[in-house]
Design a protein around this motif. Structure first.
Motif, mmCIF file in Angstrom:
data_model
loop_
_atom_site.group_PDB
_atom_site.id
_atom_site.type_symbol
_atom_site.label_atom_id
_atom_site.label_comp_id
_atom_site.label_asym_id
_atom_site.label_seq_id
_atom_site.Cartn_x
_atom_site.Cartn_y
_atom_site.Cartn_z
ATOM 1 N N VAL A 119 0.814 -1.249 -0.079
ATOM 2 C CA VAL A 119 0.007 0.018 0.112
ATOM 3 C C VAL A 119 0.881 1.125 0.019
ATOM 4 O O VAL A 119 0.453 2.151 -0.240
ATOM 5 C CB VAL A 119 -0.798 0.113 1.250
ATOM 6 C CG1 VAL A 119 -2.032 -1.025 1.101
ATOM 7 C CG2 VAL A 119 -0.152 -0.149 2.575
ATOM 8 N N CYS A 120 1.977 1.151 0.385
ATOM 9 C CA CYS A 120 2.761 2.182 0.606
ATOM 10 C C CYS A 120 4.030 2.303 -0.691
ATOM 11 O O CYS A 120 4.697 1.120 -0.613
ATOM 12 C CB CYS A 120 3.723 2.292 1.926
ATOM 13 S SG CYS A 120 2.334 2.277 3.240
ATOM 14 N N TRP A 121 3.926 3.186 -1.548
ATOM 15 C CA TRP A 121 4.886 3.157 -2.465
ATOM 16 C C TRP A 121 6.226 3.377 -2.167
ATOM 17 O O TRP A 121 6.479 4.144 -0.820
ATOM 18 C CB TRP A 121 4.375 3.954 -3.837
ATOM 19 C CG TRP A 121 3.978 5.128 -3.267
ATOM 20 C CD1 TRP A 121 4.870 6.250 -3.169
ATOM 21 C CD2 TRP A 121 2.564 5.755 -3.070
ATOM 22 N NE1 TRP A 121 4.072 7.495 -2.809
ATOM 23 C CE2 TRP A 121 2.569 7.162 -2.825
ATOM 24 C CE3 TRP A 121 1.334 5.116 -3.304
ATOM 25 C CZ2 TRP A 121 1.573 7.709 -2.458
ATOM 26 C CZ3 TRP A 121 0.196 5.969 -3.061
ATOM 27 C CH2 TRP A 121 0.523 7.156 -2.580
ATOM 28 N N PHE A 181 5.817 11.780 -11.426
ATOM 29 C CA PHE A 181 5.740 11.201 -9.886
ATOM 30 C C PHE A 181 4.377 10.432 -9.858
ATOM 31 O O PHE A 181 4.312 9.492 -9.043
ATOM 32 C CB PHE A 181 5.883 12.422 -8.950
ATOM 33 C CG PHE A 181 6.016 11.852 -7.641
ATOM 34 C CD1 PHE A 181 7.007 11.365 -7.095
ATOM 35 C CD2 PHE A 181 4.831 12.088 -6.947
ATOM 36 C CE1 PHE A 181 7.401 10.910 -5.807
ATOM 37 C CE2 PHE A 181 4.920 11.612 -5.530
ATOM 38 C CZ PHE A 181 5.891 11.202 -4.921
ATOM 39 N N PHE A 231 2.292 6.093 -8.636
ATOM 40 C CA PHE A 231 1.257 5.772 -7.526
ATOM 41 C C PHE A 231 0.726 4.115 -7.829
ATOM 42 O O PHE A 231 0.453 3.828 -8.988
ATOM 43 C CB PHE A 231 0.025 6.500 -7.733
ATOM 44 C CG PHE A 231 0.237 7.866 -7.210
ATOM 45 C CD1 PHE A 231 1.241 8.335 -6.666
ATOM 46 C CD2 PHE A 231 -0.626 8.773 -7.312
ATOM 47 C CE1 PHE A 231 1.690 9.540 -6.154
ATOM 48 C CE2 PHE A 231 -0.414 9.992 -6.985
ATOM 49 C CZ PHE A 231 0.631 10.581 -6.292
ATOM 50 N N TYR A 268 -1.842 2.224 -7.608
ATOM 51 C CA TYR A 268 -3.536 2.314 -7.491
ATOM 52 C C TYR A 268 -3.823 0.731 -7.403
ATOM 53 O O TYR A 268 -3.080 0.214 -8.013
ATOM 54 C CB TYR A 268 -4.215 2.962 -8.585
ATOM 55 C CG TYR A 268 -3.960 4.473 -8.391
ATOM 56 C CD1 TYR A 268 -4.676 5.045 -7.052
ATOM 57 C CD2 TYR A 268 -3.680 5.485 -9.455
ATOM 58 C CE1 TYR A 268 -4.753 6.414 -7.209
ATOM 59 C CE2 TYR A 268 -3.738 6.804 -9.216
ATOM 60 C CZ TYR A 268 -4.210 7.523 -8.247
ATOM 61 O OH TYR A 268 -4.397 8.768 -7.746
ATOM 62 N N LYS A 286 1.386 7.871 4.970
ATOM 63 C CA LYS A 286 1.267 6.754 4.183
ATOM 64 C C LYS A 286 0.050 6.063 4.293
ATOM 65 O O LYS A 286 -0.515 5.418 3.245
ATOM 66 C CB LYS A 286 2.597 5.804 4.576
ATOM 67 C CG LYS A 286 3.520 6.174 3.894
ATOM 68 C CD LYS A 286 4.888 5.057 4.029
ATOM 69 C CE LYS A 286 6.137 5.686 3.434
ATOM 70 N NZ LYS A 286 7.248 4.911 3.650
ATOM 71 N N MET A 321 -2.445 7.963 2.162
ATOM 72 C CA MET A 321 -2.321 7.847 0.890
ATOM 73 C C MET A 321 -2.819 6.497 0.402
ATOM 74 O O MET A 321 -3.461 6.155 -0.414
ATOM 75 C CB MET A 321 -0.816 7.794 0.489
ATOM 76 C CG MET A 321 -0.322 9.333 0.444
ATOM 77 S SD MET A 321 1.442 9.700 -0.023
ATOM 78 C CE MET A 321 2.425 8.856 1.326
ATOM 79 N N ALA A 322 -2.675 5.607 1.339
ATOM 80 C CA ALA A 322 -3.091 4.138 1.098
ATOM 81 C C ALA A 322 -4.682 4.106 1.034
ATOM 82 O O ALA A 322 -5.150 3.494 -0.087
ATOM 83 C CB ALA A 322 -2.797 2.959 1.941
ATOM 84 N N CYS A 341 -5.740 5.877 -2.275
ATOM 85 C CA CYS A 341 -5.709 5.129 -3.607
ATOM 86 C C CYS A 341 -6.666 4.016 -3.577
ATOM 87 O O CYS A 341 -7.249 3.870 -4.564
ATOM 88 C CB CYS A 341 -4.345 4.184 -3.331
ATOM 89 S SG CYS A 341 -2.749 5.127 -3.775
ATOM 90 N N ALA A 380 -9.698 6.211 -4.671
ATOM 91 C CA ALA A 380 -9.684 6.435 -6.054
ATOM 92 C C ALA A 380 -9.607 5.547 -7.138
ATOM 93 O O ALA A 380 -9.975 5.735 -8.242
ATOM 94 C CB ALA A 380 -8.048 7.134 -6.293
ATOM 95 N N PHE A 437 -2.876 15.286 -6.068
ATOM 96 C CA PHE A 437 -2.622 14.323 -5.110
ATOM 97 C C PHE A 437 -0.943 14.032 -5.150
ATOM 98 O O PHE A 437 -0.300 13.940 -4.179
ATOM 99 C CB PHE A 437 -3.024 12.689 -5.600
ATOM 100 C CG PHE A 437 -2.858 11.576 -4.600
ATOM 101 C CD1 PHE A 437 -2.552 11.910 -3.359
ATOM 102 C CD2 PHE A 437 -3.175 10.562 -5.169
ATOM 103 C CE1 PHE A 437 -2.313 10.830 -2.452
ATOM 104 C CE2 PHE A 437 -2.958 9.134 -4.316
ATOM 105 C CZ PHE A 437 -2.496 9.481 -2.999
ATOM 106 N N ALA A 480 1.674 14.376 -2.153
ATOM 107 C CA ALA A 480 2.419 13.293 -1.987
ATOM 108 C C ALA A 480 3.988 13.708 -2.130
ATOM 109 O O ALA A 480 5.078 13.095 -1.372
ATOM 110 C CB ALA A 480 2.211 12.109 -2.944
#
Lengths: 406, 395
Positions: free
Chosen positions: A15-17, A400, A404, A406, B251, B254-255, B258, B261, B282, B286
């Motif tokens: 989940v965390c890039w 950037f 992501f 997704y 984080k 953001m997860a 995601c 989205a 976004f 980020a």
């Protein structure tokens, strides 16, 4: 080089890039790196004053040859070339340290154009013939390079390049023949040799089929129109009219400019951003000093909270930029897969932070900073020039965001 | 033990100890506080393991972990959705008592913080003393071996659950305002204390106002010397500010974005993840979050090397909270009206009914609402900018 960074493996859930996780970041510079920084800091502070710079900038000369020779003597120009070709084997951290000092002192000499960009392209991809023509003299400060890529209406996308380089033309199969025009070739006025991004195959809109061709500026049919740029540097327009250079003047592989450009452009982005960080730090220092001594309403304007907070914001933007700069340099030296993404974050951040810091430096100085006389406006113009090169904020944010997960 | 092995050990423990009901309370957090009962259950489980206060020195019940290990532990707890422990005892008062407390105070209070027997709240702000904390007026007047305390404290988080409160009180009106302040420990069940709950914008009670009417407290409950409480308080505030890793929170945010989205559609019928304008917005946040992550790593690097983070911790407080707020706004935009149903009962970990809308929408609006406070508490964003201007820039 001693870089002490503690690592643990890829442990964060998807989940965390970010392909890796660093537990701490503490870059312990080697003695050589510290000496490089100290030498740059000392030489430039002692010898590179703003008034002297302006004399050069306002003259016909593209920059100061005297300073450039000193840069060579101090070993800065050879610093990042491999030892096999006569360099000192430095990497991204060295580029970062030096570039930051150049930015701090508003240096106009073409370090990024001749060394980071042109020099590296030739060192990494030049034939024996090309390398022997210029690499030693580049490191000795006696040969200037420039990268000619932008074309009218196409100043952002390299794949849009239309200038044709014909391999093995019928009239002389041992040469490459160029026809076309290149615009705003930075350091073009001073350049002894230019590296031209040209299409040897494929269509406009494709990166495939682009090649890098080394052209000494005195080659027949190569016309140059020189000028200065707003940030005090030099540039030129080049027109190529049946220009012929030997076939081994191709830098890297035919039709695959991208392969060579990618790693070199990473260093270029880092260098430009580090220069911007240096410029921002000078602007913040100047603004703090000025607001402390400038009296209005019976007190120093540094006592007004609206200005204090603005300067606190400038500080934060600068330090966030610096953090990304350190991370990007370190990732480049590590050969990390994540370096590209980090550089895009850095360039996007610099675009925002650079504008914020430079605009507010002018605002807080007031009218005096809108004049040619004070250095503040010149830092501002250099930051604007950096923001104009190799990807705007939107470009790099798009790149950037492509990362992501997704 | 390598950091990787350590992380494995932490994960193994969490897998076993963090049962689904407690985890649900962590998932449903909409502020820095989780459901109280679940929080205390988790607190006690960590204490049984000896891991409840990793930052304390080992002799007082700390773990003796390296900075890296402490960070890993914090990260794993958050990623596993463990409820955040109450900071008032472990993060704030504990280190302060260890530094300034008498031997008796340490021997009595520290074990009770570890065990969870004492639940502390923080009596700093007053209706008339917020950012200008030194102007506080709650008075403690000497009466024999006691003080008599009168006045009121506000924004006292979880005072409704606490059995103890540490307070800043005025013991002198001489000299600078800071010079007449003392730090004192008070029982919440002492006679003369009244707790009035304050309903927050999200409809939940987290804050209270605490009134003191001739509350009698022994002089032995003073921490540090009389009139030297300001120094104690400043030490504590640094713990409050420095003790937070914003990156982990970011984080997680953001997860969540995601996930939202790729599940929700914009006004043109595209998934939000395919909306280029949204992607750039976004990315904009980020990028700042990434820059802050490396800034936090720089601070940790400096700490590991024996240095001092200095005012970079003010930078982290400002940027960390502002970035968090920007992420909240993105989530709100994605969800549209789906963020609006007010479902307080569904935010209880033991809720068995049916939730309106997707699970990931449940906390979005309460988080957005509650996070407005993040730039106010713990030294407001403006106070932090004052600190940077003064201490870093020398203005």
């Amino acid at each position: 080089m001693v870089v002490r960074l503690k690592f643990s493996a890829t442990l964060l859930p998807s989940v965390c890039w970010g392909s890796e996780e660093i537990s701490t970041m503490y870059i312990e510079f080697s003695d050589e790196q510290r000496m490089l920084k100290d030498s740059a800091e000392k030489y430039l502070q002692d010898n590179y004053d703003f008034d002297g710079r302006q004399v050069v900038v306002n003259s016909e000369a593209p920059f100061s040859m005297q300073h450039w020779s000193m840069f060579a003597n101090l070993g800065w120009l050879a610093m990042t070339f491999e030892e096999e070709v006569g360099g000192f084997g430095g990497g991204a951290l060295e580029t970062m340290l030096l570039s930051e000092q150049l930015g701090t002192n508003l240096v106009v000499e073409p370090y990024v154009e001749t060394i980071v960009l042109g020099g590296q392209l030739i060192a990494r991809g030049g034939s024996e013939n090309v390398t022997s023509q210029c690499l030693d003299s580049v490191m000795a400060g006696e040969y200037q390079l420039a990268f000619a890529w932008a074309e009218k209406h196409h100043a952002h996308a390299m794949q849009d390049i239309a200038l044709i380089a014909k391999l093995k033309p019928q009239e002389n199969p041992s040469v490459i023949q160029l026809n076309g025009h290149k615009t705003v070739v930075l350091n073009g006025a001073a350049a002894d040799g230019i590296i031209v991004l040209a299409r040897t195959a494929g269509n406009v809109g494709e990166m495939d089929g682009l090649s890098l061709v080394f052209v000494p500026v005195n080659t027949k049919g190569c016309e140059r129109r020189s000028y200065k740029t707003h940030d005090g540097r030099n540039a030129a327009e080049f027109t190529f009219n049946q220009v012929q250079v030997p076939a081994d003047h191709i830098i890297g592989k035919v039709g695959q400019a991208q392969a060579l450009l990618k790693p070199v452009m990473q260093q270029v982005l880092l260098s430009l951003c580090a220069e911007a960080v240096g410029a921002m730090s000078s602007l913040l220092t100047a603004t703090v000093d000025y607001t402390k001594q400038r009296q209005q309403f019976g007190r120093s304007i540094a006592q007004f909270q609206v200005l204090r907070h603005r300067m606190a914001d400038m500080f934060m933007e600068l330090e966030l930029s610096r953090s990304l700069m350190l991370a990007a340099a370190w990732k480049l030296d590590q050969g990390s897969d994540d370096a590209e993404r980090c550089l895009s974050a850095l360039k996007a951040k610099i675009a925002k932070a650079g504008k914020f810091v430079s605009h507010n430096a002018i605002q807080l100085h007031g009218g005096i900073a809108t004049t040619d006389e004070l250095n503040v406006g010149h830092f501002f113009k250099r930051i604007a020039a950096i923001n104009s090169q190799f990807g705007t904020r939107d470009d790099h944010l798009s790149r950037f965001s492509a990362s992501f997960q997704y | 033990m390598s950091d990787i092995e350590f992380r494995e050990e932490v994960r193994a423990f969490i897998r076993e100890a963090l049962t689904t009901d407690i985890q649900r309370a962590g998932e449903l957090m909409t502020s820095v506080f989780a459901n109280f009962d679940a929080t205390m259950t988790w607190h006690r489980r960590l204490n049984e393991k000896g891991w409840v206060a990793p930052d304390w020195p080992e002799e007082y019940g700390g773990t003796g972990w390296s900075l890296n290990q402490r960070y890993i532990f914090q990260e794993e707890c958050k990623l596993a959705n463990a409820p955040s422990l109450l900071a008032m005892g472990i993060q704030m008062l504990g280190p302060m008592l260890i530094h300034y407390g008498t031997e008796e105070q340490k021997a009595y209070y520290l074990p009770r913080i570890l065990s969870g027997e004492d639940v502390w709240c923080q009596g700093y702000s007053e209706p008339g003393a917020g950012s200008d904390l030194a102007s506080l007026k709650t008075s403690a007047v000497r009466d024999g071996d006691d003080y008599l305390i009168n006045g009121s404290k506000i924004w006292t988080s979880y005072a409704q659950f606490a059995n103890k409160i540490f307070c800043l009180v005025r013991t002198s009106k001489e000299g600078k305002p800071q010079a007449g302040i003392s730090f004192i420990l008070v029982d919440m069940d002492a006679e003369g204390i009244q707790v009035d709950p304050i309903v927050g914008l999200d409809g939940v009670i987290e804050q209270c106002q605490v009134f003191f009417d001739n509350v009698r407290v022994s002089v032995s409950q003073l921490v540090g010397k009389e009139n030297e409480g300001w120094e104690v308080a400043k030490y504590l505030l640094e713990f409050e500010r420095g003790g937070h890793n914003f990156t982990i929170d970011h984080k997680k945010q953001m997860a969540k974005i995601c996930k939202q989205a790729v599940s929700e559609y914009d006004s043109e019928g595209r998934l939000w993840a395919q909306n280029p304008v949204f992607n750039n917005r976004f990315a904009d946040v980020a990028v700042d979050a990434l820059a802050l992550e490396y800034t936090e790593l720089r601070i940790k690097g400096a700490l590991n090397a024996g240095g001092n983070p200095g005012a970079l911790s003010s930078l982290c407080k400002v940027m960390g909270t502002e970035i968090g707020q920007r992420f909240n706004e993105l989530s709100m935009d994605i969800l549209g009206v789906q963020a609006l149903p007010k479902q307080l009962e569904a935010l209880e970990p033991d809720f068995q009914g049916e939730i309106v809308g997707p699970d990931y929408a449940l906390t979005t609006m309460p988080e957005y609402i509650n996070n407005r406070a993040s730039t106010i508490y713990g030294g407001s964003a403006e106070i932090q900018r004052d600190i940077i201007a003064k201490r870093v820039l020398g203005l």
